[in-house]
Design a protein around this motif. Structure first.
Motif, PDB file in Angstrom:
ATOM      1  N   VAL A 148      36.952 -52.834  -5.745  1.00 13.20           N
ATOM      2  CA  VAL A 148      36.937 -54.268  -6.342  1.00 13.20           C
ATOM      3  C   VAL A 148      38.382 -54.763  -6.174  1.00 13.20           C
ATOM      4  O   VAL A 148      39.398 -54.109  -6.831  1.00 13.20           O
ATOM      5  CB  VAL A 148      36.337 -54.229  -7.972  1.00 13.20           C
ATOM      6  N   SER A 149      38.553 -56.223  -5.807  1.00 13.21           N
ATOM      7  CA  SER A 149      39.864 -56.753  -5.723  1.00 13.21           C
ATOM      8  C   SER A 149      40.389 -57.308  -7.201  1.00 13.21           C
ATOM      9  O   SER A 149      39.380 -57.330  -8.068  1.00 13.21           O
ATOM     10  CB  SER A 149      39.853 -57.791  -4.814  1.00 13.21           C
ATOM     11  N   PRO A 150      41.448 -57.014  -7.436  1.00 12.96           N
ATOM     12  CA  PRO A 150      42.044 -57.798  -8.848  1.00 12.96           C
ATOM     13  C   PRO A 150      41.362 -59.039  -9.165  1.00 12.96           C
ATOM     14  O   PRO A 150      41.079 -59.251 -10.233  1.00 12.96           O
ATOM     15  CB  PRO A 150      43.607 -57.677  -8.644  1.00 12.96           C
ATOM     16  N   GLU A 151      41.465 -59.957  -8.353  1.00 10.52           N
ATOM     17  CA  GLU A 151      40.644 -61.214  -8.433  1.00 10.52           C
ATOM     18  C   GLU A 151      39.475 -61.301  -9.048  1.00 10.52           C
ATOM     19  O   GLU A 151      38.875 -61.681  -9.730  1.00 10.52           O
ATOM     20  CB  GLU A 151      40.765 -62.241  -7.319  1.00 10.52           C
ATOM     21  N   GLU A 152      38.616 -60.263  -8.304  1.00 16.92           N
ATOM     22  CA  GLU A 152      36.978 -60.364  -8.275  1.00 16.92           C
ATOM     23  C   GLU A 152      36.768 -59.575  -9.816  1.00 16.92           C
ATOM     24  O   GLU A 152      36.137 -60.012 -10.596  1.00 16.92           O
ATOM     25  CB  GLU A 152      36.388 -59.304  -7.602  1.00 16.92           C
ATOM     26  N   ARG A 153      37.940 -58.630 -10.483  1.00 20.59           N
ATOM     27  CA  ARG A 153      37.778 -58.135 -11.655  1.00 20.59           C
ATOM     28  C   ARG A 153      38.140 -59.101 -12.669  1.00 20.59           C
ATOM     29  O   ARG A 153      37.500 -59.196 -13.639  1.00 20.59           O
ATOM     30  CB  ARG A 153      38.698 -56.997 -11.670  1.00 20.59           C
ATOM     31  N   VAL A 154      39.172 -59.998 -12.286  1.00 24.16           N
ATOM     32  CA  VAL A 154      39.468 -60.933 -13.479  1.00 24.16           C
ATOM     33  C   VAL A 154      38.317 -61.746 -13.590  1.00 24.16           C
ATOM     34  O   VAL A 154      37.905 -62.316 -14.845  1.00 24.16           O
ATOM     35  CB  VAL A 154      40.843 -61.908 -12.845  1.00 24.16           C
ATOM     36  N   ARG A 155      37.604 -62.400 -12.613  1.00 22.21           N
ATOM     37  CA  ARG A 155      36.383 -63.333 -12.651  1.00 22.21           C
ATOM     38  C   ARG A 155      35.226 -62.639 -13.368  1.00 22.21           C
ATOM     39  O   ARG A 155      34.668 -63.392 -14.328  1.00 22.21           O
ATOM     40  CB  ARG A 155      36.037 -63.655 -11.415  1.00 22.21           C
ATOM     41  N   VAL A 156      34.982 -61.427 -13.307  1.00 25.23           N
ATOM     42  CA  VAL A 156      33.959 -60.634 -13.969  1.00 25.23           C
ATOM     43  C   VAL A 156      34.366 -60.646 -15.377  1.00 25.23           C
ATOM     44  O   VAL A 156      33.474 -60.718 -16.180  1.00 25.23           O
ATOM     45  CB  VAL A 156      33.681 -59.154 -13.323  1.00 25.23           C
ATOM     46  N   GLU A 157      35.583 -60.266 -15.714  1.00 22.31           N
ATOM     47  CA  GLU A 157      35.771 -60.014 -17.082  1.00 22.31           C
ATOM     48  C   GLU A 157      35.713 -61.424 -17.915  1.00 22.31           C
ATOM     49  O   GLU A 157      35.444 -61.504 -18.939  1.00 22.31           O
ATOM     50  CB  GLU A 157      37.353 -59.306 -17.165  1.00 22.31           C
ATOM     51  N   LYS A 158      36.183 -62.500 -17.354  1.00 22.92           N
ATOM     52  CA  LYS A 158      36.330 -63.658 -17.759  1.00 22.92           C
ATOM     53  C   LYS A 158      34.744 -64.202 -18.083  1.00 22.92           C
ATOM     54  O   LYS A 158      34.550 -64.992 -19.120  1.00 22.92           O
ATOM     55  CB  LYS A 158      36.947 -64.765 -16.788  1.00 22.92           C
ATOM     56  N   ALA A 159      33.737 -63.951 -17.172  1.00 27.52           N
ATOM     57  CA  ALA A 159      32.668 -64.288 -17.188  1.00 27.52           C
ATOM     58  C   ALA A 159      31.994 -63.440 -18.444  1.00 27.52           C
ATOM     59  O   ALA A 159      31.334 -64.046 -19.247  1.00 27.52           O
ATOM     60  CB  ALA A 159      31.632 -63.839 -15.979  1.00 27.52           C
ATOM     61  N   LEU A 160      32.095 -62.223 -18.617  1.00 29.13           N
ATOM     62  CA  LEU A 160      31.984 -61.483 -19.869  1.00 29.13           C
ATOM     63  C   LEU A 160      32.437 -62.011 -20.975  1.00 29.13           C
ATOM     64  O   LEU A 160      31.517 -62.173 -22.077  1.00 29.13           O
ATOM     65  CB  LEU A 160      32.345 -60.008 -19.853  1.00 29.13           C
ATOM     66  N   VAL A 161      33.723 -62.785 -21.166  1.00 30.76           N
ATOM     67  CA  VAL A 161      34.326 -63.206 -22.331  1.00 30.76           C
ATOM     68  C   VAL A 161      33.423 -64.350 -22.687  1.00 30.76           C
ATOM     69  O   VAL A 161      33.178 -64.434 -23.931  1.00 30.76           O
ATOM     70  CB  VAL A 161      35.709 -63.395 -22.146  1.00 30.76           C
ATOM     71  N   ASP A 162      33.070 -65.229 -21.812  1.00 30.81           N
ATOM     72  CA  ASP A 162      32.486 -66.268 -21.942  1.00 30.81           C
ATOM     73  C   ASP A 162      30.869 -66.201 -22.388  1.00 30.81           C
ATOM     74  O   ASP A 162      30.449 -66.662 -23.552  1.00 30.81           O
ATOM     75  CB  ASP A 162      32.410 -67.332 -20.804  1.00 30.81           C
ATOM     76  N   LEU A 163      30.156 -65.086 -21.916  1.00 34.54           N
ATOM     77  CA  LEU A 163      28.970 -64.762 -22.180  1.00 34.54           C
ATOM     78  C   LEU A 163      28.956 -64.138 -23.840  1.00 34.54           C
ATOM     79  O   LEU A 163      27.888 -64.458 -24.670  1.00 34.54           O
ATOM     80  CB  LEU A 163      28.391 -63.712 -21.488  1.00 34.54           C
ATOM     81  N   VAL A 164      29.865 -63.363 -24.200  1.00 31.39           N
ATOM     82  CA  VAL A 164      29.930 -62.831 -25.431  1.00 31.39           C
ATOM     83  C   VAL A 164      30.198 -63.988 -26.412  1.00 31.39           C
ATOM     84  O   VAL A 164      29.556 -63.993 -27.623  1.00 31.39           O
ATOM     85  CB  VAL A 164      31.032 -61.920 -25.692  1.00 31.39           C
ATOM     86  N   LYS A 165      31.231 -65.039 -26.091  1.00 28.46           N
ATOM     87  CA  LYS A 165      31.397 -66.110 -27.062  1.00 28.46           C
ATOM     88  C   LYS A 165      30.086 -66.882 -27.195  1.00 28.46           C
ATOM     89  O   LYS A 165      29.681 -67.425 -28.385  1.00 28.46           O
ATOM     90  CB  LYS A 165      32.492 -66.897 -26.415  1.00 28.46           C
ATOM     91  N   MET A 166      29.378 -67.115 -26.049  1.00 30.69           N
ATOM     92  CA  MET A 166      28.027 -67.748 -26.215  1.00 30.69           C
ATOM     93  C   MET A 166      26.914 -66.991 -27.103  1.00 30.69           C
ATOM     94  O   MET A 166      26.165 -67.611 -27.885  1.00 30.69           O
ATOM     95  CB  MET A 166      27.556 -68.329 -24.819  1.00 30.69           C
ATOM     96  N   TRP A 167      26.828 -65.691 -26.887  1.00 28.86           N
ATOM     97  CA  TRP A 167      25.975 -64.874 -27.447  1.00 28.86           C
ATOM     98  C   TRP A 167      26.117 -64.909 -28.965  1.00 28.86           C
ATOM     99  O   TRP A 167      25.539 -65.233 -29.787  1.00 28.86           O
ATOM    100  CB  TRP A 167      26.333 -63.557 -27.098  1.00 28.86           C
ATOM    101  N   LYS A 168      27.547 -65.068 -29.598  1.00 30.18           N
ATOM    102  CA  LYS A 168      27.840 -65.065 -30.925  1.00 30.18           C
ATOM    103  C   LYS A 168      27.631 -66.235 -31.360  1.00 30.18           C
ATOM    104  O   LYS A 168      27.105 -66.759 -32.628  1.00 30.18           O
ATOM    105  CB  LYS A 168      29.205 -64.578 -31.085  1.00 30.18           C
ATOM    106  N   LYS A 169      27.689 -67.494 -30.763  1.00 27.24           N
ATOM    107  CA  LYS A 169      27.625 -68.880 -31.177  1.00 27.24           C
ATOM    108  C   LYS A 169      26.278 -69.332 -31.336  1.00 27.24           C
ATOM    109  O   LYS A 169      25.525 -69.607 -32.429  1.00 27.24           O
ATOM    110  CB  LYS A 169      28.328 -69.823 -30.036  1.00 27.24           C
ATOM    111  N   ARG A 170      25.171 -68.772 -30.457  1.00 29.84           N
ATOM    112  CA  ARG A 170      23.749 -69.008 -30.624  1.00 29.84           C
ATOM    113  C   ARG A 170      23.363 -68.017 -31.808  1.00 29.84           C
ATOM    114  O   ARG A 170      22.384 -68.380 -32.344  1.00 29.84           O
ATOM    115  CB  ARG A 170      23.110 -68.588 -29.030  1.00 29.84           C
ATOM    116  N   LYS A 171      23.852 -66.739 -31.875  1.00 27.78           N
ATOM    117  CA  LYS A 171      23.588 -65.999 -33.056  1.00 27.78           C
ATOM    118  C   LYS A 171      23.584 -66.627 -34.274  1.00 27.78           C
ATOM    119  O   LYS A 171      22.845 -66.645 -35.239  1.00 27.78           O
ATOM    120  CB  LYS A 171      24.052 -64.535 -33.018  1.00 27.78           C
ATOM    121  N   ARG A 172      24.863 -67.486 -34.622  1.00 24.04           N
ATOM    122  CA  ARG A 172      25.203 -68.304 -35.735  1.00 24.04           C
ATOM    123  C   ARG A 172      24.111 -69.342 -35.952  1.00 24.04           C
ATOM    124  O   ARG A 172      23.813 -69.637 -37.030  1.00 24.04           O
ATOM    125  CB  ARG A 172      26.501 -68.794 -35.664  1.00 24.04           C
TER     126      ARG A 172
END
Length: 218
Positions: A148-172
């Motif tokens: 996995v290239s460094p760029e692809e890793r950053v993209r996947v990790e950023k998507a994970l951060v966004d999904l976790v934020k959305m998860w917590k928001k919808r839970k609230r």
């Protein structure tokens, strides 16, 4: 006293002297293993009692005999103390020897259960085979791994951060809605959740990460 009676007397007296405890007639007959007749033994016992070499005590029909103790010299206080101390030392030695015996028995048991040289060699060969299988598997995984290239890793990790934020928001948001419904209906959150078909994270065994996922390079 005849020669035979003298022989019986010596045998009986020697037996009583050796064991030095009370005996019944039958005990002595059994102890002498039938070497003499009962009548001979009874006659000699009577003679020994008369000569005060043995003592007789009757308990109803039972007669008990033991070696006369009158001529036994009793030890003085110092000798008794010495014997007592020596006895205590010997008991301690016996206890220590018992402990050593138990230890040795444990060692013997361990040695019996230990692997032989041949069994150890077989086990080493078996472990070497298992190690080769695992090493081959590791080599295969390493060779076929997708890089996995460094760029692809950053993209996947950023998507994970966004999904976790959305998860917590919808839970609230859902929790707020359920609380409002509980106040209006006078019900508990669990009852409202069941009514409208909501499964909580806890019920399905999941939970959002407590710490925000870290994006590589930040």
């Amino acid at each position: 006293m005849g020669k035979k009676e003298k022989e019986v007397e010596e045998a009986i007296f020697s037996y009583l002297e050796k064991h030095n405890r009370p005996f019944g007639i039958q005990n002595v007959i059994d102890g002498l293993q039938g070497a003499f007749k009962r009548a001979q033994i009874l006659k000699v016992f009577d003679a020994l009692v008369d000569s005060k070499r043995i003592t007789l005590k009757e308990f109803g029909k039972n007669k008990v005999y033991w070696l006369a103790q009158d001529d036994i010299e009793l030890p003085d206080e110092n000798e008794r103390r010495r014997i007592k101390d020596e006895t205590a030392e010997k008991r301690a030695s016996v206890s220590e020897l018992k402990n050593q015996l138990q230890t040795l028995q444990g060692d013997v048991s361990s040695l019996r259960n230990a692997l032989t040289d041949e069994q150890i060699a077989d086990r080493i060969a078996e472990l070497k085979k298992e190690n080769k299988v695992l090493q081959d598997r590791l080599d295969s995984l390493t060779k076929n791994a997708v890089k996995v290239s460094p760029e692809e890793r950053v993209r996947v990790e950023k998507a994970l951060v966004d999904l976790v934020k959305m998860w917590k928001k919808r839970k609230r948001v859902v929790a707020d809605v359920v609380d409002q419904m509980c106040e209006g209906m006078g019900k508990k959150p669990a009852e409202v959740n069941e009514m409208i078909g909501i499964e909580t994270d806890e019920e399905v065994g999941v939970a959002p990460p407590k710490k925000q996922p870290r994006i590589a390079g930040k």
